[in-house]
Design a protein around this motif. Structure first.
Motif, PDB file in Angstrom:
ATOM      1  N   UNK A 184      28.707  90.402  99.033  1.00 10.73           N
ATOM      2  CA  UNK A 184      27.865  89.216  99.131  1.00 10.73           C
ATOM      3  C   UNK A 184      26.361  89.656  99.464  1.00 10.73           C
ATOM      4  N   UNK A 185      26.001  90.764  99.822  1.00  8.89           N
ATOM      5  CA  UNK A 185      24.728  91.087 100.105  1.00  8.89           C
ATOM      6  C   UNK A 185      24.279  91.781  98.617  1.00  8.89           C
ATOM      7  N   UNK A 186      24.759  92.598  98.125  1.00 11.78           N
ATOM      8  CA  UNK A 186      24.391  93.352  96.806  1.00 11.78           C
ATOM      9  C   UNK A 186      24.815  92.613  95.501  1.00 11.78           C
ATOM     10  N   UNK A 187      25.910  91.534  95.476  1.00 11.45           N
ATOM     11  CA  UNK A 187      26.086  91.182  94.115  1.00 11.45           C
ATOM     12  C   UNK A 187      25.927  89.629  94.184  1.00 11.45           C
ATOM     13  N   UNK A 188      25.912  88.878  95.360  1.00 11.10           N
ATOM     14  CA  UNK A 188      25.658  87.691  95.570  1.00 11.10           C
ATOM     15  C   UNK A 188      26.694  86.630  95.629  1.00 11.10           C
ATOM     16  N   UNK A 189      26.986  85.809  96.211  1.00 10.77           N
ATOM     17  CA  UNK A 189      28.041  84.884  96.262  1.00 10.77           C
ATOM     18  C   UNK A 189      28.277  84.154  94.758  1.00 10.77           C
ATOM     19  N   UNK A 190      26.868  83.867  94.156  1.00  4.97           N
ATOM     20  CA  UNK A 190      27.105  83.054  92.839  1.00  4.97           C
ATOM     21  C   UNK A 190      27.797  83.832  91.840  1.00  4.97           C
ATOM     22  N   UNK A 191      27.605  85.066  91.815  1.00  2.00           N
ATOM     23  CA  UNK A 191      28.392  86.016  90.939  1.00  2.00           C
ATOM     24  C   UNK A 191      30.018  86.135  90.977  1.00  2.00           C
ATOM     25  N   UNK A 192      29.972  86.236  92.597  1.00  2.79           N
ATOM     26  CA  UNK A 192      31.414  86.406  92.811  1.00  2.79           C
ATOM     27  C   UNK A 192      32.160  84.899  92.330  1.00  2.79           C
ATOM     28  N   UNK A 193      31.566  84.100  92.757  1.00  2.00           N
ATOM     29  CA  UNK A 193      32.290  82.437  92.356  1.00  2.00           C
ATOM     30  C   UNK A 193      32.433  82.125  91.057  1.00  2.00           C
ATOM     31  N   UNK A 194      31.484  82.897  90.079  1.00  2.00           N
ATOM     32  CA  UNK A 194      31.432  82.446  88.686  1.00  2.00           C
ATOM     33  C   UNK A 194      32.590  83.365  88.089  1.00  2.00           C
ATOM     34  N   UNK A 195      32.730  84.519  88.724  1.00  2.00           N
ATOM     35  CA  UNK A 195      33.990  85.204  88.174  1.00  2.00           C
ATOM     36  C   UNK A 195      35.449  84.526  88.357  1.00  2.00           C
ATOM     37  N   UNK A 196      35.401  83.905  89.535  1.00  2.00           N
ATOM     38  CA  UNK A 196      36.577  83.129  89.738  1.00  2.00           C
ATOM     39  C   UNK A 196      36.812  81.998  89.030  1.00  2.00           C
ATOM     40  N   UNK A 197      35.762  81.144  88.797  1.00  2.00           N
ATOM     41  CA  UNK A 197      35.661  79.825  87.972  1.00  2.00           C
ATOM     42  C   UNK A 197      35.926  80.090  86.392  1.00  2.00           C
ATOM     43  N   UNK A 198      35.674  81.199  85.977  1.00  2.00           N
ATOM     44  CA  UNK A 198      36.082  81.378  84.602  1.00  2.00           C
ATOM     45  C   UNK A 198      36.934  82.284  84.232  1.00  2.00           C
ATOM     46  N   UNK A 199      38.030  82.332  85.106  1.00  2.00           N
ATOM     47  CA  UNK A 199      39.311  82.968  84.833  1.00  2.00           C
ATOM     48  C   UNK A 199      39.986  82.505  83.584  1.00  2.00           C
ATOM     49  N   UNK A 200      39.807  81.141  83.313  1.00  2.00           N
ATOM     50  CA  UNK A 200      40.811  80.669  82.377  1.00  2.00           C
ATOM     51  C   UNK A 200      40.135  80.803  80.930  1.00  2.00           C
ATOM     52  N   UNK A 201      39.630  82.099  80.639  1.00  2.00           N
ATOM     53  CA  UNK A 201      39.029  82.416  79.237  1.00  2.00           C
ATOM     54  C   UNK A 201      39.877  83.540  79.142  1.00  2.00           C
ATOM     55  N   UNK A 202      39.553  84.087  77.741  1.00  2.00           N
ATOM     56  CA  UNK A 202      40.112  85.196  77.122  1.00  2.00           C
ATOM     57  C   UNK A 202      39.776  86.311  77.892  1.00  2.00           C
ATOM     58  N   UNK A 203      38.622  86.711  78.220  1.00  2.00           N
ATOM     59  CA  UNK A 203      38.032  87.697  78.973  1.00  2.00           C
ATOM     60  C   UNK A 203      38.761  87.564  80.619  1.00  2.00           C
ATOM     61  N   UNK A 204      38.790  86.501  81.137  1.00  2.00           N
ATOM     62  CA  UNK A 204      39.467  86.405  82.388  1.00  2.00           C
ATOM     63  C   UNK A 204      40.816  86.729  82.521  1.00  2.00           C
ATOM     64  N   UNK A 205      41.685  86.388  81.438  1.00  2.00           N
ATOM     65  CA  UNK A 205      43.131  86.782  81.353  1.00  2.00           C
ATOM     66  C   UNK A 205      43.140  88.187  81.132  1.00  2.00           C
ATOM     67  N   UNK A 206      42.361  88.813  80.600  1.00  2.00           N
ATOM     68  CA  UNK A 206      42.537  90.356  80.280  1.00  2.00           C
ATOM     69  C   UNK A 206      42.267  91.011  81.520  1.00  2.00           C
ATOM     70  N   UNK A 207      41.059  90.490  82.444  1.00  2.00           N
ATOM     71  CA  UNK A 207      40.952  90.971  83.782  1.00  2.00           C
ATOM     72  C   UNK A 207      42.146  90.799  84.606  1.00  2.00           C
ATOM     73  N   UNK A 208      42.815  89.407  84.549  1.00  2.00           N
ATOM     74  CA  UNK A 208      44.002  89.203  85.570  1.00  2.00           C
ATOM     75  C   UNK A 208      44.957  90.354  85.124  1.00  2.00           C
ATOM     76  N   UNK A 209      45.143  90.714  83.849  1.00  2.00           N
ATOM     77  CA  UNK A 209      45.998  91.724  83.497  1.00  2.00           C
ATOM     78  C   UNK A 209      45.639  93.191  84.063  1.00  2.00           C
ATOM     79  N   UNK A 210      44.570  93.614  83.996  1.00  2.00           N
ATOM     80  CA  UNK A 210      44.114  94.604  84.618  1.00  2.00           C
ATOM     81  C   UNK A 210      44.252  94.833  86.030  1.00  2.00           C
TER      82      UNK A 210
END
Length: 302
Positions: free
Chosen positions: A188-214
């Motif tokens: 939260x301090x160094x990456x920011x809540x916006x970046x964290x939330x964006x990674x969760x909100x965009x899980x339903x993408x090709x890149x997101x599914x690959x990340x879920x597998x990893x």
């Protein structure tokens, strides 16, 4: 160390070598510190609900969680996010092995033999060559961060050895309760809540599914299976015998990165990696028994 335990140590080396590929794909979508927090959070919640707390001293459990969990993966994920090659990360992180042996000698009073000392010197020499080569190409910071991760891992190994849990898997699961809060706070301090939330909100993408597998591989095979077996091995064998097997991880990690990510390390780095692996073989292979009686005893115990 029995033949079965040596095979288990090799099995963990394969799991952890492939784990670096999984981390690479996960970090392609999630911020590094947030990745670490999520990794342990998804394990910590069911652990607190369904797994009995291990009967160990709290300071060793917290020490293992801060060292093996928080420090190791915070530094490693940051390093890889800053450009540390996946295969090379799998090699440099194994500096934890000689560091564990040294810490075990100092704090656990485990005897350091001349052969183990020679293996440590070989491994450290190989690491120094890699750091020097990376510094020439102005990418020293990721190497330094990875080495700090290795030191954290070594501290965690010593804490696990001191804890001596009856159930290594339960101990590893409860270790996961420690890292989420400090890693999430750092995120939260160094990456920011916006970046964290964006990674969760965009899980339903090709890149997101690959990340879920990893991410799934990292949690289930890298953490639950690999760390559980490793902690069990550390519990029933001297730390200076088990730890050097982790130096075999880069054989898998660098090979897999070459085949799947087309990473091509420089020749000097490959040669240095051979030296590092030579260090683990020198420091961990069993002594030759000089008498037929001793050979028979070893065979029967295996």
């Amino acid at each position: 160390m029995s033949a079965r335990d040596r095979l288990l140590a090799l099995f963990v080396a394969v799991l952890w070598g492939c784990n670096f590929l999984a981390v690479h794909y996960t970090l392609g979508h999630f911020p590094p510190l947030f990745t670490g927090a999520l990794r342990f959070l998804v394990i910590a919640i069911p652990t607190m609900l369904f797994v009995p707390r291990p009967k160990v001293k709290l300071r060793w459990l917290i020490g293992f969680g801060l060292g093996f969990g928080t420090g190791q993966f915070a530094f490693l994920f940051l390093a890889m996010n800053l450009g540390m090659p996946t295969g090379l990360a799998s090699l440099v992180l194994q500096a934890s092995a000689p560091l564990t042996v040294l810490l075990g000698s100092v704090f656990l009073r485990e005897r350091l033999t001349p052969r183990q000392l020679g293996g440590i010197l070989l491994a450290v020499g190989g690491m120094a060559v890699i750091a020097w080569h990376q510094a020439e190409h102005a990418v020293l910071l990721p190497v330094v961060l990875t080495l700090l991760g290795a030191l954290s891992w070594a501290v965690g190994n010593v804490c696990a050895r001191q804890a001596r849990p009856e159930n290594g898997l339960h101990f590893t699961l409860w270790m996961s309760v420690v890292p989420p809060i400090p890693m999430l706070a750092l995120s939260l301090v160094f990456e920011g809540p916006a970046a964290d939330w964006h990674s969760l909100a965009t899980l339903n993408t090709a890149n997101g599914w690959t990340a879920i597998g990893g991410f799934g591989y990292v949690v289930v095979l890298g953490t639950l299976v690999g760390s559980g077996v490793w902690t069990t091995l550390m519990n029933r064998n001297p730390a200076n015998i088990v730890a050097p097997f982790s130096l075999l991880v880069p054989v898998v990690g660098m090979s897999a990165s070459f085949l799947l990510l087309d990473e091509r390390p420089a020749l000097v780095e490959v040669l240095a990696g051979v030296v590092v692996v030579g260090g683990v073989l020198l420091g961990s292979l069993p002594r030759r028994q000089r008498s037929a009686e001793a050979v028979l005893a070893v065979s029967s115990s295996s």
